[in-house]
Motif scaffolding. Sequence first.
Motif, PDB file in Angstrom:
ATOM      1  N   UNK A 231       0.972  -1.408   0.082  1.00  0.00           N
ATOM      2  CA  UNK A 231       0.116  -0.014  -0.037  1.00  0.00           C
ATOM      3  C   UNK A 231       0.751   1.273  -0.139  1.00  0.00           C
ATOM      4  N   UNK A 232       1.660   1.402   0.963  1.00  0.00           N
ATOM      5  CA  UNK A 232       2.663   2.433   0.921  1.00  0.00           C
ATOM      6  C   UNK A 232       3.373   2.708  -0.327  1.00  0.00           C
ATOM      7  N   UNK A 233       3.780   1.830  -1.119  1.00  0.00           N
ATOM      8  CA  UNK A 233       4.694   2.109  -2.096  1.00  0.00           C
ATOM      9  C   UNK A 233       3.799   2.202  -3.497  1.00  0.00           C
ATOM     10  N   UNK A 234       2.553   1.944  -3.418  1.00  0.00           N
ATOM     11  CA  UNK A 234       1.823   1.867  -4.370  1.00  0.00           C
ATOM     12  C   UNK A 234       1.202   3.398  -4.279  1.00  0.00           C
ATOM     13  N   UNK A 235       1.179   3.738  -3.191  1.00  0.00           N
ATOM     14  CA  UNK A 235       0.526   5.382  -2.770  1.00  0.00           C
ATOM     15  C   UNK A 235       1.848   6.183  -3.154  1.00  0.00           C
TER      16      UNK A 235
ATOM     17  N   UNK B  14       0.370  -7.467   8.053  1.00  0.00           N
ATOM     18  CA  UNK B  14      -0.450  -6.205   7.917  1.00  0.00           C
ATOM     19  C   UNK B  14      -0.258  -5.322   9.258  1.00  0.00           C
ATOM     20  N   UNK B  15       0.082  -3.952   8.988  1.00  0.00           N
ATOM     21  CA  UNK B  15       0.146  -3.027  10.083  1.00  0.00           C
ATOM     22  C   UNK B  15      -0.261  -1.808   9.738  1.00  0.00           C
ATOM     23  N   UNK B  16      -0.474  -0.799  10.736  1.00  0.00           N
ATOM     24  CA  UNK B  16      -0.825   0.584  10.330  1.00  0.00           C
ATOM     25  C   UNK B  16       0.325   1.530   9.764  1.00  0.00           C
TER      26      UNK B  16
ATOM     27  N   UNK C 293      -8.529  -4.331   1.938  1.00  0.00           N
ATOM     28  CA  UNK C 293      -8.945  -4.730   0.834  1.00  0.00           C
ATOM     29  C   UNK C 293      -7.856  -5.441  -0.195  1.00  0.00           C
ATOM     30  N   UNK C 294      -6.656  -5.099   0.158  1.00  0.00           N
ATOM     31  CA  UNK C 294      -5.426  -5.722  -0.580  1.00  0.00           C
ATOM     32  C   UNK C 294      -5.127  -7.268   0.136  1.00  0.00           C
TER      33      UNK C 294
ATOM     34  N   UNK D 134      -5.220 -10.513  -1.605  1.00  0.00           N
ATOM     35  CA  UNK D 134      -4.161 -11.567  -1.339  1.00  0.00           C
ATOM     36  C   UNK D 134      -4.759 -12.756  -1.190  1.00  0.00           C
ATOM     37  N   UNK D 135      -5.456 -12.980  -0.050  1.00  0.00           N
ATOM     38  CA  UNK D 135      -6.214 -14.327   0.383  1.00  0.00           C
ATOM     39  C   UNK D 135      -6.826 -14.968  -0.766  1.00  0.00           C
TER      40      UNK D 135
END
Length: 168
Positions: A98-102, A125-127, A149-150, A154-155
């Motif tokens: 998520x961080x990299x996509x953003x 997963x963490x914040x 959602x990601x 993945x699941x």
Amino acid sequence: IDGDTISIVDRGGISRDLTSRVDGNTVLRGTKHRVASEGEVLVANIQAAKAALPVPLALENIAALFEWPAADMDEAAFLTAVLERADVALLLDIENVYANARNLGFDALAFLDAIPLDRLAYVHVAGGAVEDGLYHDTHAHGVPPAVFDSNASTASRACSSVSCMGGD
């Protein structure tokens, strides 16, 4: 990262007992393609760590605030090449995706489609939080809905994986 350099840092862990592959030089130089495809030092160090551990080794995707200078591979191709050449599993940090996509402007779900989920050992997963316009994986803040959602996506792609919700 400094220019075209990727640094491998010894933090006093298991690597202190491993013989260096570059006469004490812990810095690898080159493009992403060269480091992933021809980076015998990187692969040799990963394999040395793998051999020294009593358990299987999994590499984690990183969280980046900026792209590798003059990147000649995207992050998914780089991660795939390193995992395959070193023959190790993947610890997938969904927050880092998520961080990299953003931060780097790519599609998180396309990234998940492009990496070898057959190598998936664990999902983390963490914040995080936004600071100065960049998203930082802090482990101390809430998890954005897009990360959940990601994780669900993945699941559905690799249902045998294990997810861990974490905070520090």
